[in-house]
Design a protein around this motif. Sequence first.
Motif, PDB file in Angstrom:
ATOM      1  N   GLU A  74     -43.621  50.939 -23.104  1.00  0.00           N
ATOM      2  CA  GLU A  74     -44.605  51.235 -24.145  1.00  0.00           C
ATOM      3  C   GLU A  74     -43.891  51.964 -25.284  1.00  0.00           C
ATOM      4  OE1 GLU A  74     -47.882  50.421 -24.228  1.00  0.00           O
ATOM      5  OE2 GLU A  74     -47.600  49.312 -22.351  1.00  0.00           O
ATOM      6  N   PRO A  75     -44.310  51.724 -26.525  1.00  0.00           N
ATOM      7  CA  PRO A  75     -43.614  52.360 -27.653  1.00  0.00           C
ATOM      8  C   PRO A  75     -43.839  53.867 -27.692  1.00  0.00           C
ATOM      9  CG  PRO A  75     -45.568  51.201 -28.423  1.00  0.00           C
ATOM     10  CD  PRO A  75     -45.421  50.881 -26.951  1.00  0.00           C
ATOM     11  N   THR A  77     -43.542  57.396 -30.193  1.00  0.00           N
ATOM     12  CA  THR A  77     -43.711  57.765 -31.585  1.00  0.00           C
ATOM     13  C   THR A  77     -42.769  58.912 -31.911  1.00  0.00           C
ATOM     14  OG1 THR A  77     -46.036  57.125 -31.458  1.00  0.00           O
ATOM     15  CG2 THR A  77     -45.401  58.537 -33.296  1.00  0.00           C
ATOM     16  N   SER A  99     -36.754  41.888 -26.509  1.00  0.00           N
ATOM     17  CA  SER A  99     -37.733  41.807 -27.588  1.00  0.00           C
ATOM     18  C   SER A  99     -37.109  41.868 -28.978  1.00  0.00           C
ATOM     19  CB  SER A  99     -38.767  42.931 -27.421  1.00  0.00           C
ATOM     20  OG  SER A  99     -39.393  42.830 -26.161  1.00  0.00           O
ATOM     21  N   ARG A 101     -35.983  44.370 -30.638  1.00  0.00           N
ATOM     22  CA  ARG A 101     -36.401  45.552 -31.399  1.00  0.00           C
ATOM     23  C   ARG A 101     -35.478  46.726 -31.108  1.00  0.00           C
ATOM     24  NH1 ARG A 101     -41.103  45.270 -33.785  1.00  0.00           N
ATOM     25  NH2 ARG A 101     -42.570  43.639 -33.295  1.00  0.00           N
ATOM     26  N   ASP A 145     -41.877  51.356 -31.855  1.00  0.00           N
ATOM     27  CA  ASP A 145     -42.669  50.436 -32.685  1.00  0.00           C
ATOM     28  C   ASP A 145     -43.595  49.489 -31.934  1.00  0.00           C
ATOM     29  OD1 ASP A 145     -41.364  51.529 -34.935  1.00  0.00           O
ATOM     30  OD2 ASP A 145     -39.769  50.033 -34.795  1.00  0.00           O
ATOM     31  N   ALA A 146     -43.200  48.949 -30.797  1.00  0.00           N
ATOM     32  CA  ALA A 146     -44.017  47.965 -30.087  1.00  0.00           C
ATOM     33  C   ALA A 146     -43.607  47.936 -28.618  1.00  0.00           C
ATOM     34  CB  ALA A 146     -43.834  46.575 -30.705  1.00  0.00           C
ATOM     35  N   VAL A 147     -44.445  47.324 -27.791  1.00  0.00           N
ATOM     36  CA  VAL A 147     -44.086  47.117 -26.389  1.00  0.00           C
ATOM     37  C   VAL A 147     -42.823  46.263 -26.351  1.00  0.00           C
ATOM     38  CG1 VAL A 147     -44.813  46.017 -24.234  1.00  0.00           C
ATOM     39  CG2 VAL A 147     -46.470  47.304 -25.597  1.00  0.00           C
ATOM     40  N   CYS A 148     -41.836  46.659 -25.531  1.00  0.00           N
ATOM     41  CA  CYS A 148     -40.561  45.947 -25.454  1.00  0.00           C
ATOM     42  C   CYS A 148     -40.188  45.697 -24.002  1.00  0.00           C
ATOM     43  CB  CYS A 148     -39.449  46.758 -26.121  1.00  0.00           C
ATOM     44  SG  CYS A 148     -39.644  46.944 -27.893  1.00  0.00           S
TER      45      CYS A 148
END
Length: 177
Positions: A74-75, A77, A99, A101, A145-148
């Motif tokens: 999970e991303p 922050t 991913s 990322r 930033d996003a799920v990876c």
Amino acid sequence: MNALPLRADVPEPRHVVAEALTPEAFAPFGDVIAARDDVRRFAINGGNTMRYHDLAKIDPGPDGHAIVSIFRGEPRTLPFPVEMMERHPLGSQAFVPMSGRPYLVVVAPAGDPPAAEDLRVFLARGDQGINYARGVWHHPLLALDAVCDFVVIDRAGNGHNCDEITLDEVVLIEPPR
């Protein structure tokens, strides 16, 4: 509205910004897994594929065997507080992003539990994987930033292979400037 009193016994966190992940900077902690011009490479499959050869020293340790898993992170922050670290004393652990990322890598040298000033923070590109050497302290997966998804190559076998500690001082990872 009343402000909360300041607590004198809670120190200000140490602030850090991630540095670029390079093979030279990461060498004390393990391997960078990436297709690079400075590694052994050669054509295979009738010249249709370039093999970037032997990029990480996978170490399953005594009585272990290498396994392949997928971790879905999970991303996180930024700013992000680093409050704990872990290590795998019986084998290495490799992460290869699927991913594309960027993600963060927080490490400290193998050996005694690290202090906040021992931590290094790297910003890995989405085309760079890492292999933590046996016993290197690191923070669990830090997707941004996003799920990876990550392919993870590590050890299965007998023995306790995960030590966790809480840091005496919080380290706050700041966004890049």
